[in-house]
Design an enzyme around this catalytic site. Structure first.
Site, PDB file in Angstrom:
ATOM      1  N   CYS A   1       0.830  -1.206   0.000  1.00 22.43           N
ATOM      2  CA  CYS A   1       0.000   0.000   0.000  1.00 22.43           C
ATOM      3  C   CYS A   1       0.867   1.258   0.000  1.00 22.43           C
ATOM      4  CB  CYS A   1      -0.913   0.013   1.221  1.00 22.43           C
ATOM      5  SG  CYS A   1      -1.928  -1.458   1.410  1.00 22.43           S
ATOM      6  N   HIS A   2       1.908   1.239   0.816  1.00 22.82           N
ATOM      7  CA  HIS A   2       2.761   2.408   1.013  1.00 22.82           C
ATOM      8  C   HIS A   2       3.756   2.624  -0.123  1.00 22.82           C
ATOM      9  CE1 HIS A   2       4.554   5.526   3.529  1.00 22.82           C
ATOM     10  NE2 HIS A   2       5.736   5.049   3.206  1.00 22.82           N
TER      11      HIS A   2
END
Length: 162
Positions: free
Chosen positions: A49-50
Site C-alpha cells: 500500500c505504502h
C-alpha cells in the site's frame, strides 16, 4: 454480495481529518454529478500500500485530471489520524488525493470487499481495488485477487481502462 460495475454505491459516511479533528464525509455528496476514482487498500503504511499503490496514484494524478476525473479518493480501514499522517508521508495529500478512513470497515463490508489475514494482523480489512464512479454509479471496477499485489488496481492500470 460484492459490488459490481453498474451498481450504485451505497450511502456511506467515512472520516477525514478536518481543521478541528475527525470530520464525517458523506460519500454521496462527494460523488453527486462528478467523476471520481476511489481506490482502497488493506492498510495504511503496509508495504504494498505504502510503496506501490498510493505512489501509483500520486504519479498518475495529473493524467486522471486530464481524463476528466474530479477527485481521487483513497480509502483504508484506518482512523482519520492515521490517514492524515499517511497522506502526508506518501505525498498523496500534496498531490491532491483525498484520504478517507473507514475505521469500522462499514463501507468496505457493505461493498462485500472485506477480508481478514490474522497472521499478518489484518482483521476486517479492505481488499485492494480501484474503481471509477460516475454520479455514484460504478463504471469500472478492478480488484486484486491477492492483497499483496498492486497490478490491476494501480493508477496506471486504472488509467488504461479509461
Amino acid at each position: 454480495m460484492t459490488i459490481t460495475k453498474g451498481d450504485k454505491l451505497p450511502a456511506s459516511t467515512l472520516l477525514a481529518m478536518g481543521a478541528d479533528g475527525p470530520a464525517p464525509v458523506d460519500l454521496a455528496d462527494k460523488l453527486a454529478g462528478r467523476k471520481v476514482v476511489i481506490f482502497a487498500v488493506p492498510g495504511a503504511f503496509t508495504p504494498t500500500c505504502h510503496s506501490s499503490h498510493v505512489p501509483s496514484f500520486v504519479r498518475t494524478k495529473t493524467d486522471f485530471d486530464a481524463k476528466g476525473v474530479d477527485e481521487i479518493i483513497c480509502i483504508s480501514v484506518n482512523d482519520p489520524f492515521v490517514m492524515k499522517n499517511w497522506g502526508e508521508a506518501t505525498g498523496a495529500t500534496d498531490a491532491g488525493i483525498t484520504m478517507l478512513g473507514d475505521p469500522e470497515a462499514t463501507f468496505t463490508k457493505t461493498l462485500g470487499l472485506e477480508f481478514s489475514a490474522p497472521p499478518a494482523g489484518l482483521i476486517n480489512r479492505s481488499k485492494r481495488y480501484a474503481m471509477v464512479v460516475e454520479d455514484g454509479t460504478v463504471t469500472v471496477l478492478q480488484a486484486e485477487e491477492n492483497p499483496g499485489v498492486c497490478d490491476v488496481s494501480g493508477g496506471e492500470a486504472l488509467l488504461a481502462s479509461l
